[in-house]
Design a protein around this motif. Sequence first.
Motif, mmCIF file in Angstrom:
data_model
loop_
_atom_site.group_PDB
_atom_site.id
_atom_site.type_symbol
_atom_site.label_atom_id
_atom_site.label_comp_id
_atom_site.label_asym_id
_atom_site.label_seq_id
_atom_site.Cartn_x
_atom_site.Cartn_y
_atom_site.Cartn_z
ATOM 1 N N GLU A 1 14.047 22.105 -27.547
ATOM 2 C CA GLU A 1 15.482 22.114 -26.117
ATOM 3 C C GLU A 1 16.572 22.430 -26.377
ATOM 4 O O GLU A 1 17.637 21.435 -25.719
ATOM 5 N N LYS A 2 16.705 22.581 -28.156
ATOM 6 C CA LYS A 2 17.989 22.470 -28.831
ATOM 7 C C LYS A 2 18.861 21.246 -28.758
ATOM 8 O O LYS A 2 19.655 21.569 -28.084
ATOM 9 N N TYR A 3 18.435 20.082 -29.248
ATOM 10 C CA TYR A 3 19.503 18.626 -28.896
ATOM 11 C C TYR A 3 18.945 18.443 -30.400
ATOM 12 O O TYR A 3 17.649 18.434 -30.865
ATOM 13 N N GLU B 1 23.967 5.562 -29.556
ATOM 14 C CA GLU B 1 23.559 7.043 -29.223
ATOM 15 C C GLU B 1 24.175 8.034 -28.627
ATOM 16 O O GLU B 1 24.253 7.850 -27.582
ATOM 17 N N ARG B 2 23.837 9.467 -29.155
ATOM 18 C CA ARG B 2 24.422 10.441 -27.895
ATOM 19 C C ARG B 2 23.075 11.360 -28.433
ATOM 20 O O ARG B 2 22.947 11.655 -29.437
ATOM 21 N N VAL B 3 23.320 12.646 -27.715
ATOM 22 C CA VAL B 3 22.675 13.778 -27.867
ATOM 23 C C VAL B 3 22.913 14.984 -27.671
ATOM 24 O O VAL B 3 24.656 15.519 -26.696
ATOM 25 N N ILE B 4 23.513 15.799 -28.479
ATOM 26 C CA ILE B 4 23.925 17.145 -28.473
ATOM 27 C C ILE B 4 23.357 18.009 -29.058
ATOM 28 O O ILE B 4 22.806 18.557 -29.226
ATOM 29 N N MET C 1 21.503 22.993 -42.723
ATOM 30 C CA MET C 1 22.432 21.923 -42.840
ATOM 31 C C MET C 1 24.018 22.092 -42.142
ATOM 32 O O MET C 1 24.898 21.720 -41.594
ATOM 33 N N LEU C 2 24.243 23.134 -42.929
ATOM 34 C CA LEU C 2 25.895 24.064 -42.923
ATOM 35 C C LEU C 2 25.744 24.106 -41.095
ATOM 36 O O LEU C 2 27.051 24.086 -40.608
ATOM 37 N N GLU C 3 24.465 25.359 -40.739
ATOM 38 C CA GLU C 3 24.791 25.749 -39.427
ATOM 39 C C GLU C 3 25.082 24.677 -37.951
ATOM 40 O O GLU C 3 25.461 24.264 -37.594
ATOM 41 N N LEU C 4 23.824 23.825 -38.432
ATOM 42 C CA LEU C 4 23.831 22.243 -37.731
ATOM 43 C C LEU C 4 25.207 21.485 -37.599
ATOM 44 O O LEU C 4 25.554 21.415 -37.275
ATOM 45 N N GLY D 1 28.823 19.670 -34.748
ATOM 46 C CA GLY D 1 30.247 18.127 -35.065
ATOM 47 C C GLY D 1 30.002 17.174 -35.281
ATOM 48 O O GLY D 1 31.002 16.146 -35.184
ATOM 49 N N LEU D 2 28.891 16.885 -35.974
ATOM 50 C CA LEU D 2 28.367 15.667 -36.549
ATOM 51 C C LEU D 2 29.247 15.186 -37.717
ATOM 52 O O LEU D 2 29.412 16.335 -39.065
#
Length: 295
Positions: free
Chosen positions: A162-164, A174-177, A136-139, A144-145
Amino acid sequence: MRELLDDFLYYLAIERGLAENTLASYHSDLEQFLNYLSKAGVTSLKDSNRGLIVAYLMHLKKQGRSPATVSQHLAAIRSFYQFLLREGILGADPTATLESPRQVKRLPQVLSVQEVELLLCQPQPKTPSGLRDKAMLELLYASGLRVSELVALNVDQVNLKEKYVRCMGKGSRERVIPIGSIACFHLQNYLQHGRGRLLKDKREKALFLNHQGKRLSRQGCWKIIKAYAKAAGLSSNITPHTLRHSFATHLLENGADLRAVQELLGHADISTTQIYTHLTQKKIREVYNHTHPRS
């Protein structure tokens, strides 16, 4: 008056598609306003006027509410009256000439890279909750959520290959991060070895679970981060938003484009993102003094 409030909230939800948290904020602010009017003997919004609204705003100020909070209440009241005017319920808008209180712009609290590292080292990934907290902290720092976006994530909104992550931000946008390899590693570790041990109902879709096997709440996330901040010897004022602020500032300090940071944060207006440029001015000065031959 409550029926009109219900109509307004229905309009915000259905026609404007506002998020649940935003609707709850409107509801709370306007309930307080209507309660004030009721105590003042007002039984119909047609009998309210500019003076009563000003008196209510002064009442909030006397309660010690910040200018930002008073402005938020006024914005909700103004939107409500504009709705009533458009619907033909009122013939005039008593908020039309009201100005919002002047607000002192406060720079958000930001951690240094070293402080972020110290915070992220606190969770011990030896238990299901430790694996969850580490992921959770790493994410949070990797993406920047907002905390509301983080706890709303479902498992199928994370693509580790795909790392997003895909999230629904304010205004149901909606956004893809993209997320980095370290965050992906700890998310994978949590999904493989932690989440299943917290899970009670296989139908639960939430990514981050509490000890009851249900979706972790915003309050739960705040408590977890405050506990780790205390353990790390950092400020007691650290919140999930501190990691969001740090994410944006560190990107800009390392040369990221302001528009790109705006997209990553999900800001509708770039002026909201520009506050982080003030935080990087000191860093820019340090680089200039260190590298320019005539500094």
